[in-house]
Every structure is written in C-alpha cells, then in structure tokens.
Write a protein that holds these residues in place. Structure first.
Motif, PDB file in Angstrom:
ATOM      1  N   GLY A 428      -1.998  -2.788   9.326  1.00 27.91           N
ATOM      2  CA  GLY A 428      -1.429  -3.994   9.910  1.00 27.91           C
ATOM      3  C   GLY A 428      -1.528  -5.173   8.962  1.00 27.91           C
ATOM      4  N   GLY A 429      -2.621  -5.179   8.171  1.00 32.69           N
ATOM      5  CA  GLY A 429      -2.776  -6.228   7.173  1.00 32.69           C
ATOM      6  C   GLY A 429      -1.708  -6.169   6.097  1.00 32.69           C
ATOM      7  N   ILE A 430      -1.309  -4.946   5.725  1.00 33.75           N
ATOM      8  CA  ILE A 430      -0.245  -4.792   4.724  1.00 33.75           C
ATOM      9  C   ILE A 430       1.048  -5.409   5.241  1.00 33.75           C
ATOM     10  N   ALA A 431       1.381  -5.060   6.492  1.00 29.87           N
ATOM     11  CA  ALA A 431       2.594  -5.623   7.089  1.00 29.87           C
ATOM     12  C   ALA A 431       2.452  -7.118   7.325  1.00 29.87           C
ATOM     13  N   GLY A 432       1.268  -7.528   7.782  1.00 26.33           N
ATOM     14  CA  GLY A 432       1.052  -8.933   8.094  1.00 26.33           C
ATOM     15  C   GLY A 432       1.162  -9.839   6.892  1.00 26.33           C
ATOM     16  N   SER A 433       0.786  -9.321   5.722  1.00 28.91           N
ATOM     17  CA  SER A 433       0.860 -10.147   4.511  1.00 28.91           C
ATOM     18  C   SER A 433       2.287 -10.414   4.070  1.00 28.91           C
TER      19      SER A 433
END
Length: 508
Positions: A428-433
């Motif tokens: 989710g962090g990958i997408a969120g960034s």
C-alpha cells in the motif's frame, strides 16, 4: 470457508490416535494455581520490560523511513537535481525492498531467535540511514532507499509475532496498539526533531537535510545497542544479554505463571522451536480469511502513506514556513496515537475488533470529505483538515493487525500472516507514494479524491469481514465437532499423559 474452519482438524485427529496422550479441554478441566493478583503483577512487569524496548525500536524504524517528508521541506530536491515524482520512486523502492524480504526474514527469525535477528536489523538499517547523507545524485538516492527497505524487512512482523508469544488473546489488541505507538510517536516527533535539525540550517558546509540523516541515523544505532542488551530472549528465558546470565527479569514463580497462562489461553503457543515449511507458507498465503485482512490493511495504508508523506508540504504551500509546517503536521500523529491506544483498549475490553475498525474508517471518510472540499476554505481551516486526515488512517491497519493475530489458528500461520499483513501495508505504501503527483499541485484534488474512495472501500471491507466471522461462529455453534487448538503433552500427578486442547471460535 469450510476449508478454513477445518484447517486444524488433521492435527486433532492425529493426537487422538496417540494412546499415550488423551486430549483435555482447558475450558473445562484445567484450574489455575495462581491468584489473579499474581497474574496481573506478572503481566504488568512484562508490559514495562518488553513493550518499551519494542516501541523504541519501532520508533527508530519509522524515524528513518519517514524523515524523507522532512527532508522535502529542505533543499534535497535542489541539491540532488530531482523532482517530486522521482522522490516517489525512491519511496516505492523502499517499500518494495520490505515486501521482497518480509516472509524470508520472518522465517529466519524463527531459526536465529528474535534477540539476535531483530537487533542485527536495527543496526543494519541505522548504518544505511546514516550513510544517506553522502548521496549526491538520483542513483545514490534510489540505492540507499531500497537498501534501507531490505534491512528493515521483517522487523515489524517479527516483533509482532514475538510479542504475541508473551500475551493472551484478550490482551493482544491493546499491546499491538502500544507497540505501534513507536510508529505513531515517531511520525509525530520526527517532524518536530526534523524541524529542530533543519532550523540549524547549513552547518560546516553540510546541508540541513544531510544533518537530518546523520543525527537520526546515529540515534537508531544507539537504540539498536539498547535492544541487544536489554531484550529478554524468550518467554522461557527472561535473562537479557546485559545480565551475562547472572540475573533475570522474572523469578521462577513469575516465569511459571507467565508461560502457563499463555498456554492455557492458546495451547498452540506451547511450541518452543518453531519451524516454518513451504507448505505452511502456502497454506497461509491462500487462506481466504487472511487475504481479506491483507486487503483491509493495503486499502487503509495507501492514503496513510500519501497524506503523511506530503502533509507537511501541503501545509507549507498554505504559506507556513518549513519548520512550522513540520511542527503542525505532527499534530495528526499525536491524535492518532491517543485514539489508537484507546480503541485498542476498547477491543480487548469488549473482545470485539470489527467495530473499532469501522469507527476509524468512518473518521477517515469524514476527514477526507472535508479535505476534498477545503480548497474553498481559508488557509487555517484547510490546515486543520489536513491534520485530521492524518489522524486516523493508520489506526485501521494497526487494529487490523491485532484482529488478524487473534484469529490465526497456529504459530506457523500467525508468523507468516504477520509478515503478509505488513507486506500488504508496504505494498500500500508503494501505491500511496504515487498518489500525490507533481501535475496535481497545488490543490491535489485527484489525490484527495482517491484517498476518499479508499476510505469508503475500507469501511465496506471491515463490514464484510465482520459479517463473515459472525456467520462462521453461528455455524460452529451448531456443530459439536468443530476445529480445536492443540497444545503440548503434559504429565498429570498419576502419570497419565494429556494433551491440552481448546475449542476454536473466531474473534469478531
């Protein structure tokens, strides 16, 4: 669903064929030989030993992972000749490194032991975090970010699994919330620490953002040394390294109570040396209930990463200075810390997890709705909207971790599941960034709309999982041969071998 509910039946049937050990239901036949006051005292002692050490380590992890948001308010983009989108790529690589090694790291932790493995990780990423100050170009930035992610991989699920071996199920949510305080307090105080370091400006020809990496990296290395020296090796061995075997945190009576109470609560925790096979990993990865928890965390984490990374920059764009913007942004994390612990306490008190997640989801929905409309408002009111949008998103994931932990049916499943759910958060962090894009500035309406949609999705997912657990428990109540949790063989006073078992019920 039927397959998930019967996943422990083969183990139970196997024990039934063993003539030397007969199953004993701990709900019906086992009486404790200690007082409630004694158990309370042991539990509180562990709270003040184990939790501060784990929280401190989590603080270091989040500080080194999240200080890029503070560096963005300095001159890092100008000094390295990069833009916001390139910064996003580095953030995605850090999360990718964590996802890549999350499960392998947790498997190795079981073989090496938490004291050695987790301590080594802290020192390793502390060194990488410090060396970030030497980067001079985009390639160096990318290399250090992915290396930082690889070194951090597995720490959070490893710490969560280790913590679960010390506590009963009814105590898990509050302790998980307290553990994540290290993350939340770091998110808050990193902004304050960063503001203080950046306020020094350039010293001795070194840019403020470089001093940020040097100082905070050195803090992490110091925390790693504390972790090595003071963390108790296991539930059965509470003598820390600094004692050189001469003393222990607990006396013999306290150790007996600590181990026994956990086993009676969950007989499956009696395993001393856990070995995780490929079949254990595969069975956990394809478990539908676990996958729903994974999706909940991923959905909730995307807006967390997005708004927490660019919150200080959005506030700065409203006319605030870099130092003041970082200080203001920390308010959201302090609110999150208070609410997460409170909701964790509610979960353990009521023995219900779903309602607390639902409340956090509704908060996020309202906050992002307000933020979506705040472009019409004054700068001060928009600043408040940013703060409240940062205040509850991470709470959903944190409470979801505790919810999943108590619904794991074996130590192997719990170990792998903890790795999976942290992997999902980092995915989710990958997408969120990538949510906040340069071309979307300065209003970022597309990014905020995406966060609003994800808040709605989180609410739907929590309601769906809660409903599934309710229906499954009703089905188990109608059956007398439902799954059981199997524990170790013990010797009774008359020399008869018994195996501790407990009927399984899902935690809502």
């Amino acid at each position: 669903m039927m397959a998930a509910e019967k996943s422990l039946e083969p183990a139970y049937k196997a024990t039934q064929s063993d003539e030397e050990a007969s199953p004993v239901n701990v709900d019906e036949s086992i009486a404790v030989d200690w007082t409630e006051a004694e158990e309370h005292a042991v539990k509180r002692k562990i709270d003040f030993i184990l939790l501060p050490i784990l929280c401190l380590a989590f603080f270091a992890l989040q500080m080194d992972r999240g200080n890029i948001s503070n560096a963005l308010t300095s001159t890092i983009t100008q000094d390295l000749g990069i833009d916001t989108n390139q910064i996003n790529v580095g953030s995605s690589l850090l999360s990718a490194g964590i996802v890549l090694l999350e499960i392998p790291s947790n498997v190795l932790l079981q073989r090496v032991g938490p004291q050695k493995w987790l301590s080594g990780q802290i020192i390793a990423w502390g060194l990488v975090a410090t060396f970030q100050n030497f980067i001079t170009n985009y390639g160096g930035y990318l290399a250090t970010r992915i290396l930082l992610g690889l070194c951090e991989a597995g720490f959070i699920p490893g710490a969560l699994y280790t913590m679960s071996t010390w506590y009963k199920k009814s105590e898990t949510s509050l302790r998980v919330s307290i553990f994540f305080l290290g993350n939340l307090i770091a998110a808050a105080t990193t902004s304050l620490i960063g503001a203080g370091i950046l306020s020094m400006g350039d010293r001795d020809g070194i840019s403020g953002w470089r001093w940020l990496f040097i100082v905070e990296g050195a803090i992490t290395i110091g925390i790693g040394i504390i972790f090595i020296l003071f963390l108790p090796p296991s539930v059965r061995d509470t003598s820390p390294l600094i004692s050189f075997g001469r003393w222990s945190y607990l006396n013999r009576r306290e150790s007996y109570i600590l181990v026994r109470r956990v086993i009676l609560d969950d007989p499956a925790k009696s395993t001393n040396h856990l070995r995780i096979s490929g079949s254990d990993v595969w069975a956990t990865v394809k478990n539908p209930r676990i996958l729903v928890h994974v999706v909940i965390s991923m959905t909730a984490t995307i807006p967390v990463t997005a708004i927490n990374t660019y919150g200080p920059s959005v506030i700065k764009s409203l006319g605030y200075g870099a130092v003041r913007a970082n200080a203001i942004a920390s308010s959201g994390s302090f609110i999150a810390a208070i609410m997460t612990v409170f909701l964790g306490w509610i979960c353990d008190t009521t023995k219900r997890r779903g309602p607390a997640l639902l409340l956090a989801g509704i908060w996020s929905l309202i906050a992002f709705t307000c933020l979506r409309e705040s472009w019409r408002w004054s700068a001060d009111r928009k600043c408040v909207a940013v703060i409240f949008s940062m205040a509850m998103n991470s709470t959903i994931h944190i409470l979801n971790v505790g919810w999943l932990s108590v619904n794991c049916q074996s130590p192997q499943q719990r170990s792998v599941a903890m790795a999976m759910i942290i992997m999902s958060a980092n995915a989710g962090g990958i997408a969120g960034s990538q949510v906040f894009r340069t071309q979307d500035a300065p209003l970022y309406l597309t990014a905020i709309t995406a966060c609003l949609g994800l808040a709605v999705a989180s609410i739907v997912e929590v309601i769906g999982q809660s409903t599934w657990y309710i229906l499954s428990n009703r089905k188990l109540e109608k059956k007398n041969d439902g799954p059981v949790v199997v524990g170790k063989v013990e010797q009774t006073p008359d020399g008869r071998g018994v195996e501790l078992v407990r009927k399984w019920r899902w935690t809502l």
